[in-house]
Design a protein around this motif. Structure first.
Motif, PDB file in Angstrom:
ATOM      1  N   LYS A 190      -7.000 -60.885 -84.132  1.00 35.44           N
ATOM      2  CA  LYS A 190      -7.343 -59.466 -84.013  1.00 35.44           C
ATOM      3  C   LYS A 190      -6.260 -58.693 -83.241  1.00 35.44           C
ATOM      4  O   LYS A 190      -5.930 -57.575 -83.596  1.00 35.44           O
ATOM      5  CB  LYS A 190      -8.691 -59.364 -83.300  1.00 35.44           C
ATOM      6  N   TYR A 191      -5.741 -59.283 -82.196  1.00 30.60           N
ATOM      7  CA  TYR A 191      -4.686 -58.625 -81.424  1.00 30.60           C
ATOM      8  C   TYR A 191      -3.375 -59.386 -81.622  1.00 30.60           C
ATOM      9  O   TYR A 191      -3.321 -60.592 -81.405  1.00 30.60           O
ATOM     10  CB  TYR A 191      -5.018 -58.633 -79.929  1.00 30.60           C
ATOM     11  N   SER A 192      -2.324 -58.671 -82.023  1.00 31.34           N
ATOM     12  CA  SER A 192      -1.019 -59.315 -82.184  1.00 31.34           C
ATOM     13  C   SER A 192      -0.452 -59.631 -80.799  1.00 31.34           C
ATOM     14  O   SER A 192      -0.915 -59.080 -79.792  1.00 31.34           O
ATOM     15  CB  SER A 192      -0.071 -58.367 -82.910  1.00 31.34           C
ATOM     16  N   SER A 193       0.590 -60.481 -80.769  1.00 31.08           N
ATOM     17  CA  SER A 193       1.253 -60.762 -79.485  1.00 31.08           C
ATOM     18  C   SER A 193       1.813 -59.477 -78.896  1.00 31.08           C
ATOM     19  O   SER A 193       1.751 -59.261 -77.684  1.00 31.08           O
ATOM     20  CB  SER A 193       2.387 -61.765 -79.661  1.00 31.08           C
ATOM     21  N   SER A 194       2.376 -58.621 -79.762  1.00 29.98           N
ATOM     22  CA  SER A 194       2.969 -57.374 -79.251  1.00 29.98           C
ATOM     23  C   SER A 194       1.928 -56.551 -78.502  1.00 29.98           C
ATOM     24  O   SER A 194       2.210 -56.020 -77.421  1.00 29.98           O
ATOM     25  CB  SER A 194       3.574 -56.553 -80.391  1.00 29.98           C
ATOM     26  N   GLN A 195       0.709 -56.459 -79.047  1.00 27.05           N
ATOM     27  CA  GLN A 195      -0.364 -55.741 -78.343  1.00 27.05           C
ATOM     28  C   GLN A 195      -0.729 -56.457 -77.043  1.00 27.05           C
ATOM     29  O   GLN A 195      -1.016 -55.829 -76.028  1.00 27.05           O
ATOM     30  CB  GLN A 195      -1.593 -55.619 -79.243  1.00 27.05           C
ATOM     31  N   GLY A 196      -0.720 -57.786 -77.101  1.00 25.43           N
ATOM     32  CA  GLY A 196      -1.032 -58.581 -75.920  1.00 25.43           C
ATOM     33  C   GLY A 196      -0.048 -58.350 -74.781  1.00 25.43           C
ATOM     34  O   GLY A 196      -0.444 -58.203 -73.625  1.00 25.43           O
ATOM     35  N   HIS A 197       1.254 -58.264 -75.127  1.00 31.53           N
ATOM     36  CA  HIS A 197       2.277 -58.020 -74.093  1.00 31.53           C
ATOM     37  C   HIS A 197       2.037 -56.677 -73.390  1.00 31.53           C
ATOM     38  O   HIS A 197       2.226 -56.552 -72.189  1.00 31.53           O
ATOM     39  CB  HIS A 197       3.675 -58.009 -74.713  1.00 31.53           C
ATOM     40  N   GLU A 198       1.635 -55.671 -74.198  1.00 30.48           N
ATOM     41  CA  GLU A 198       1.378 -54.333 -73.638  1.00 30.48           C
ATOM     42  C   GLU A 198       0.173 -54.366 -72.699  1.00 30.48           C
ATOM     43  O   GLU A 198       0.182 -53.771 -71.623  1.00 30.48           O
ATOM     44  CB  GLU A 198       1.075 -53.315 -74.765  1.00 30.48           C
ATOM     45  N   ALA A 199      -0.876 -55.077 -73.159  1.00 34.06           N
ATOM     46  CA  ALA A 199      -2.127 -55.119 -72.395  1.00 34.06           C
ATOM     47  C   ALA A 199      -1.982 -55.939 -71.111  1.00 34.06           C
ATOM     48  O   ALA A 199      -2.615 -55.645 -70.093  1.00 34.06           O
ATOM     49  CB  ALA A 199      -3.243 -55.693 -73.272  1.00 34.06           C
ATOM     50  N   ALA A 200      -1.133 -56.965 -71.158  1.00 30.31           N
ATOM     51  CA  ALA A 200      -1.036 -57.938 -70.057  1.00 30.31           C
ATOM     52  C   ALA A 200      -0.709 -57.306 -68.714  1.00 30.31           C
ATOM     53  O   ALA A 200      -1.306 -57.644 -67.682  1.00 30.31           O
ATOM     54  CB  ALA A 200       0.027 -58.985 -70.388  1.00 30.31           C
ATOM     55  N   VAL A 201       0.236 -56.370 -68.748  1.00 30.12           N
ATOM     56  CA  VAL A 201       0.709 -55.797 -67.484  1.00 30.12           C
ATOM     57  C   VAL A 201      -0.402 -55.012 -66.781  1.00 30.12           C
ATOM     58  O   VAL A 201      -0.288 -54.690 -65.594  1.00 30.12           O
ATOM     59  CB  VAL A 201       1.969 -54.911 -67.679  1.00 30.12           C
ATOM     60  N   LYS A 202      -1.492 -54.728 -67.514  1.00 28.12           N
ATOM     61  CA  LYS A 202      -2.614 -54.013 -66.891  1.00 28.12           C
ATOM     62  C   LYS A 202      -3.651 -54.964 -66.297  1.00 28.12           C
ATOM     63  O   LYS A 202      -4.681 -54.531 -65.779  1.00 28.12           O
ATOM     64  CB  LYS A 202      -3.267 -53.087 -67.925  1.00 28.12           C
ATOM     65  N   SER A 203      -3.410 -56.275 -66.391  1.00 26.33           N
ATOM     66  CA  SER A 203      -4.328 -57.213 -65.728  1.00 26.33           C
ATOM     67  C   SER A 203      -4.104 -57.160 -64.217  1.00 26.33           C
ATOM     68  O   SER A 203      -2.948 -57.152 -63.755  1.00 26.33           O
ATOM     69  CB  SER A 203      -4.060 -58.638 -66.212  1.00 26.33           C
ATOM     70  N   PRO A 204      -5.174 -57.168 -63.430  1.00 30.75           N
ATOM     71  CA  PRO A 204      -4.989 -57.198 -61.972  1.00 30.75           C
ATOM     72  C   PRO A 204      -4.313 -58.488 -61.501  1.00 30.75           C
ATOM     73  O   PRO A 204      -3.832 -58.571 -60.370  1.00 30.75           O
ATOM     74  CB  PRO A 204      -6.414 -57.086 -61.418  1.00 30.75           C
ATOM     75  N   PHE A 205      -4.281 -59.507 -62.383  1.00 32.39           N
ATOM     76  CA  PHE A 205      -3.663 -60.791 -62.008  1.00 32.39           C
ATOM     77  C   PHE A 205      -2.194 -60.886 -62.428  1.00 32.39           C
ATOM     78  O   PHE A 205      -1.539 -61.890 -62.184  1.00 32.39           O
ATOM     79  CB  PHE A 205      -4.429 -61.966 -62.644  1.00 32.39           C
ATOM     80  N   PHE A 206      -1.689 -59.851 -63.098  1.00 25.47           N
ATOM     81  CA  PHE A 206      -0.332 -59.961 -63.662  1.00 25.47           C
ATOM     82  C   PHE A 206       0.733 -60.166 -62.576  1.00 25.47           C
ATOM     83  O   PHE A 206       1.590 -61.042 -62.700  1.00 25.47           O
ATOM     84  CB  PHE A 206       0.008 -58.734 -64.522  1.00 25.47           C
ATOM     85  N   ALA A 207       0.637 -59.380 -61.500  1.00 28.89           N
ATOM     86  CA  ALA A 207       1.646 -59.492 -60.431  1.00 28.89           C
ATOM     87  C   ALA A 207       1.565 -60.863 -59.763  1.00 28.89           C
ATOM     88  O   ALA A 207       2.599 -61.499 -59.490  1.00 28.89           O
ATOM     89  CB  ALA A 207       1.446 -58.384 -59.404  1.00 28.89           C
ATOM     90  N   ALA A 208       0.339 -61.338 -59.557  1.00 28.54           N
ATOM     91  CA  ALA A 208       0.164 -62.659 -58.929  1.00 28.54           C
ATOM     92  C   ALA A 208       0.758 -63.749 -59.832  1.00 28.54           C
ATOM     93  O   ALA A 208       1.352 -64.716 -59.357  1.00 28.54           O
ATOM     94  CB  ALA A 208      -1.320 -62.921 -58.685  1.00 28.54           C
ATOM     95  N   ARG A 209       0.594 -63.575 -61.147  1.00 27.78           N
ATOM     96  CA  ARG A 209       1.159 -64.553 -62.085  1.00 27.78           C
ATOM     97  C   ARG A 209       2.682 -64.618 -61.953  1.00 27.78           C
ATOM     98  O   ARG A 209       3.270 -65.699 -61.956  1.00 27.78           O
ATOM     99  CB  ARG A 209       0.771 -64.176 -63.519  1.00 27.78           C
ATOM    100  N   GLN A 210       3.331 -63.457 -61.830  1.00 25.74           N
ATOM    101  CA  GLN A 210       4.796 -63.440 -61.725  1.00 25.74           C
ATOM    102  C   GLN A 210       5.256 -64.214 -60.486  1.00 25.74           C
ATOM    103  O   GLN A 210       6.232 -64.964 -60.533  1.00 25.74           O
ATOM    104  CB  GLN A 210       5.328 -61.992 -61.685  1.00 25.74           C
TER     105      GLN A 210
END
Ligand code: DP6
Length: 327
Positions: A190-210
């Motif tokens: 349903k969601y392409s990887s490209s959409q996933g990359h855009e959405a990912a940075v809005k996760s509250p866990f994204f910075a912690a993951r980096q």
């Protein structure tokens, strides 16, 4: 008579052990973090490209069928980049064949754009180094840059186009581990990887993951170098779940798994308790990649027969990268 501007290439898919998820620059596909992968032997795209003054537009077939206009325009934009590097400005006909189902979380864009990069540049007589081919493939699809070099591969993040490319850490024969892929759903996601990359940075866990990835990537790389299977496997699963947590907490939230995905995760834990060393990795899709040492492939396949909902098993050893082949 003018020389035929045509060539064919084969490129493998790859499985990321450390995932590319989230980008610094969407246009240039500069990733938020470094990633590490293994090329998948026998899971490939073969692409033939022919540039001709007789064509009025670019054409694209995938597995013998005309591609959608969305797929064609993505390929066409990518071919524009390559045409800009060449004296020839002709349109091209592109025929691409995958030997695995499309849009399943097995990266068809990785093998697809890697094969297209190598075939199109060869057709135009552009003599590029592996590094240049990898940079170029990245512009088509990020993960495609990792399908250019041999075997076990690292892709570095950077702030500039020319600094972000993939290179081989170890050749394909470095370690006889195998990816046994359990296909649990072959439908388009349903969601392409490209959409996933855009959405990912809005996760509250994204910075912690980096932050987490700095030490995790070093640990996994070290285990890969020393061929320490249990440490490697532990790192692989931790990374998968960290990445999946970002996916599920992104905006919009994305759920790629189905019940069979979860059943396999629990089964893998059970198999380890019984003494079979097997570890899982999951990409942006429901299918599960089961990493085992070559000697355990048959046992694992037999065990997986007990799980309902697996449509197909694919077995992929480490493989060389993209290459030109005869037409
Ligand atoms: C989950 O390379 O498909 O497979 O750059 O938009 O084409 P684009 O994304 P893509 O993303 C792959 C994401 C992944 C993880 C990985 O392969 O590293």
């Amino acid at each position: 008579m003018t020389k035929a501007l045509q060539a064919s290439a084969i490129a493998p898919a790859n499985i990321a052990f450390i995932k590319y998820w989230g980008r610094k620059d969407a246009q240039l596909r500069l990733p938020a973090n470094d990633s590490i992968s293994m090329n998948l032997g026998g899971i490939e795209t073969k692409t033939s490209v022919k540039f001709s003054p007789d064509l009025q537009q670019d054409t694209l077939t995938i597995n013998g069928e005309p591609a959608s206009s969305k797929e064609r325009s993505r390929v066409s934009r990518f071919l524009d980049t390559i045409r800009n590097l060449s004296e020839f400005k002709y349109f091209a006909s592109v025929d691409s064949h995958n030997n695995f189902p499309k849009g399943t979380g097995i990266a068809s864009s990785a093998s697809g754009f890697a094969a297209l990069t190598v075939a199109a540049t060869a057709a135009l007589g552009l003599e590029f180094s592996e590094r240049e081919l990898s940079q170029l493939a990245r512009l088509g699809s990020g993960s495609a840059c990792r399908s250019i070099p041999d075997g076990f591969v690292e892709w570095k993040t950077a702030n500039l186009h020319q600094d972000s490319y993939a290179y081989s850490l170890f050749p394909a024969d470095h370690w006889d581990i195998v990816d046994v892929i359990a296909i649990v759903d072959a439908k388009e996601k349903k969601y392409s990887s490209s959409q996933g990359h855009e959405a990912a940075v809005k996760s509250p866990f994204f910075a912690a993951r980096q932050e987490y990835l700095v030490s995790q990537t070093a640990r996994l790389k070290d285990a890969l170098e020393r061929k320490d299977f249990s440490t490697f496997g532990e790192c692989l699963e931790q990374e998968t779940i960290n990445f999946q947590s970002v996916i599920m907490t992104s905006q919009p939230a994305i759920y790629y798994w189905n019940p069979t995905t979860m059943a396999i995760i629990l089964f893998v834990q059970q198999l380890r308790e019984q003494g079979l060393a097997v570890y899982f990795s999951i990409d942006a899709g429901p299918n599960v990649h089961l990493i085992v040492e070559q000697k355990n492939v048959e046992t694992l396949k037999r065990e997986l027969g007990k799980i309902e909902g697996i449509a197909q098993l694919m077995v992929a050893p480490p493989a060389p990268g993209a290459r030109v082949v005869s037409n």
